[in-house]
Design an enzyme around this catalytic site. Structure first.
Site, PDB file in Angstrom:
ATOM      1  N   ALA A  40       0.739  -1.168   0.152  1.00  0.00           N
ATOM      2  CA  ALA A  40      -0.058   0.062  -0.011  1.00  0.00           C
ATOM      3  C   ALA A  40       0.959   1.111   0.005  1.00  0.00           C
ATOM      4  O   ALA A  40       1.918   1.309   0.733  1.00  0.00           O
ATOM      5  CB  ALA A  40      -1.105  -0.036   1.231  1.00  0.00           C
ATOM      6  N   ASP A  53      -0.469  -6.267   2.312  1.00  0.00           N
ATOM      7  CA  ASP A  53      -0.270  -5.296   3.214  1.00  0.00           C
ATOM      8  C   ASP A  53      -0.904  -5.553   4.664  1.00  0.00           C
ATOM      9  O   ASP A  53      -2.167  -5.992   4.628  1.00  0.00           O
ATOM     10  CB  ASP A  53      -0.606  -3.786   2.701  1.00  0.00           C
ATOM     11  CG  ASP A  53       0.205  -2.716   3.519  1.00  0.00           C
ATOM     12  OD1 ASP A  53       1.275  -2.197   2.771  1.00  0.00           O
ATOM     13  OD2 ASP A  53      -0.361  -2.321   4.528  1.00  0.00           O
ATOM     14  N   ASP A 107       9.038  -3.548   0.071  1.00  0.00           N
ATOM     15  CA  ASP A 107       9.528  -2.039   0.009  1.00  0.00           C
ATOM     16  C   ASP A 107       9.036  -2.088   1.517  1.00  0.00           C
ATOM     17  O   ASP A 107       7.913  -1.772   1.829  1.00  0.00           O
ATOM     18  CB  ASP A 107       8.312  -1.181  -0.968  1.00  0.00           C
ATOM     19  CG  ASP A 107       8.526  -0.166  -0.765  1.00  0.00           C
ATOM     20  OD1 ASP A 107       9.308   0.440  -0.223  1.00  0.00           O
ATOM     21  OD2 ASP A 107       7.493   0.717  -1.259  1.00  0.00           O
ATOM     22  N   CYS A 142      12.587   3.675   1.497  1.00  0.00           N
ATOM     23  CA  CYS A 142      12.827   5.043   1.269  1.00  0.00           C
ATOM     24  C   CYS A 142      13.638   5.863   2.117  1.00  0.00           C
ATOM     25  O   CYS A 142      13.024   6.860   2.971  1.00  0.00           O
ATOM     26  CB  CYS A 142      11.672   5.930   0.917  1.00  0.00           C
ATOM     27  SG  CYS A 142      10.163   5.512   1.983  1.00  0.00           S
TER      28      CYS A 142
END
Ligand SMILES: C[S@@+](CC[C@H](N)C(=O)[O-])C[C@H]1O[C@@H](n2cnc3c(N)ncnc32)[C@H](O)[C@@H]1O
Length: 419
Positions: free
Chosen positions: A239, A258, A299, A352
């Site tokens: 998500a 998720d 991720d 990130c």
């Protein structure tokens, strides 16, 4: 008197949410903006983002006029006023509005005289604004970054974060055609960059699902995975679905997982708008039993320290205390993902984040824990990716890379292959 339905009143509420309640802006916005008429929401969002980006400069401007630190809400009213005045807002209107916000609550009413007097002085001193230094990252983040990358790189990151970010799009189909329709710049990595996007939902092709918003760096992990039509791919922390859409658009059979049911709704909406499909699973990744998969994209939940250009609230909402818990979760997730891969399958791991604890360190530790695991650097050599950005553990991206073209989010991306 200002009331809870005024734009500036809501902006001060949002500043309180971030600086006092330590909530992320993305979480606070939904509830607060719902109080405003639709036509005021974009302005409120713009004002709060601008004030957060200016926060350090606002405090420097205010310093000489405050004998002691005011109550948090009073300080936030002042910060909003300084940011607006120094960015060219009409001082008279801004001062009056800030005084009205002070008068609206018992806890700030006593400070209305102070707000009035200080903001008028700021208006007289506003020439100083352009001479102020670029805001520094907070100490809790600056310190580890200085240790990892040195002064020069950290200063470049701070400048890129202060400059903010353009809007990047990922095309569902032909990126060159999209760049031409949108009058955007086709970046060498294949993303389309818009310098002045305006309201996203009004852009051509939004309703038809021809593209989605995704930073150029965030678009790279799925390109590294390079899904082949018919391959089974698990998007393990999916998500809101940017990477799920890329994998589905490449023709893979995608399972998007998720833990958050609320965020999974966003994946569903995004897939429906872009007319792409994936199997949706709401589960803790550590408990999920599926596969085995040809490839997995992990991720992982992370500090998001690479996204401060877009999220200037982060340095004020966080203090680094929850970071070690995230590093541990990432380690467990890597182990779980490797267990769900077919022999010879590939795991694309990314965060990130700017911290090596969430990138290079995770890879070194995973290689030590898993015999037969290797890093595949060749897959990282994509069009537009400079060879110097690739280290022994993977691709390290910084916000100041391609700064003259608008920069990119900070990211770490690697490809691990299981024997
Ligand atoms: C960095 S975001 C993913 C962004 C997404 N890949 C994209 O490109 O749109 C991390 C996600 O991990 C999810 N998450 C956190 N802990 C999780 C867990 N234990 N199991 C599965 N998902 C988890 C969060 O809900 C969040 O949506």
């Amino acid at each position: 008197m200002s009331n809870p339905k005024d734009v500036r009143y809501v902006v001060v509420d949002l500043l309180d949410d971030v600086t006092v309640e330590k909530r992320l802006l993305s979480e606070a916005l939904l509830k607060r903006l719902a109080k405003l008429p639709a036509e005021d929401r974009a302005r409120a969002q713009r004002l709060v983002m601008q004030t957060l980006r200016d926060m350090d400069r606002c405090d420097r401007m205010l310093g000489p006029f405050l004998r002691q630190r005011p109550a948090p809400r009073v300080l936030n009213i002042l910060r909003l006023g300084v940011s607006e005045i120094c960015n060219g807002g009409a001082a008279h209107g801004v001062v009056n509005a800030c005084v009205e916000i002070s008068k609206a609550q018992a806890e700030t009413e006593h400070a209305r005289g102070l707000v009035n007097a200080v903001l008028r002085k700021i208006d007289r001193e506003k020439a100083k604004w352009d001479t102020l230094p670029i805001p520094r990252l907070p100490k809790w983040l600056r310190k580890p970054l200085l240790a990892d990358y040195g002064k020069e790189a950290v200063a470049a990151m701070e400048a890129a974060q202060f400059a903010g970010a353009p809007v990047d799009l990922t095309a569902k189909g032909d990126a060159k055609a999209l760049a031409s329709t949108m009058k955007g710049e086709l970046l060498p990595t294949g993303s389309v960059r818009l310098s002045d996007a305006g309201q996203i939902t009004n852009l051509p092709g939004y309703t038809d699902g021809d593209w989605w918003v995704q930073d150029m760096a965030a678009a790279l992990p799925a390109k590294v995975l390079a899904a082949q039509a018919g391959e089974t791919v698990l998007d393990m922390c999916a998500a809101p679905g940017g990477k799920t859409m890329q994998l589905a658009a490449a023709g893979a059979k995608v399972t998007a997982l998720d833990v958050s049911a609320g965020r999974m709704k966003r994946v569903e909406e995004n897939l429906s708008r872009t007319k792409l499909s994936a199997e949706l699973v709401i589960s803790d990744a550590l408990e999920y039993e599926g596969g085995p998969f040809d490839a997995i994209l992990l991720d992982a939940p992370c500090t998001a320290t690479g996204t401060i250009r877009r999220h200037p609230d982060l340095p004020y909402a966080k203090d680094g205390s929850e970071f070690p818990g995230l590093f541990e979760l990432q380690e467990h997730m890597i182990d779980r993902a490797l267990g769900l891969l077919k022999p010879g399958g590939r795991l694309i791991y990314c965060t990130c984040s700017l911290l090596i604890d969430e990138g290079e360190e995770q890879v070194r530790d995973a290689l030590a824990r898993h015999e037969g695991l290797s890093v595949e650097l060749d897959t990282l050599r994509l069009p537009g990716v400079d060879a110097d950005w690739i280290g022994p553990e993977g691709l390290r991206l910084f916000p100041h890379y391609m700064a003259d073209q608008g920069g990119m989010d900070g990211f770490f991306i690697t490809c691990l292959r299981r024997k």
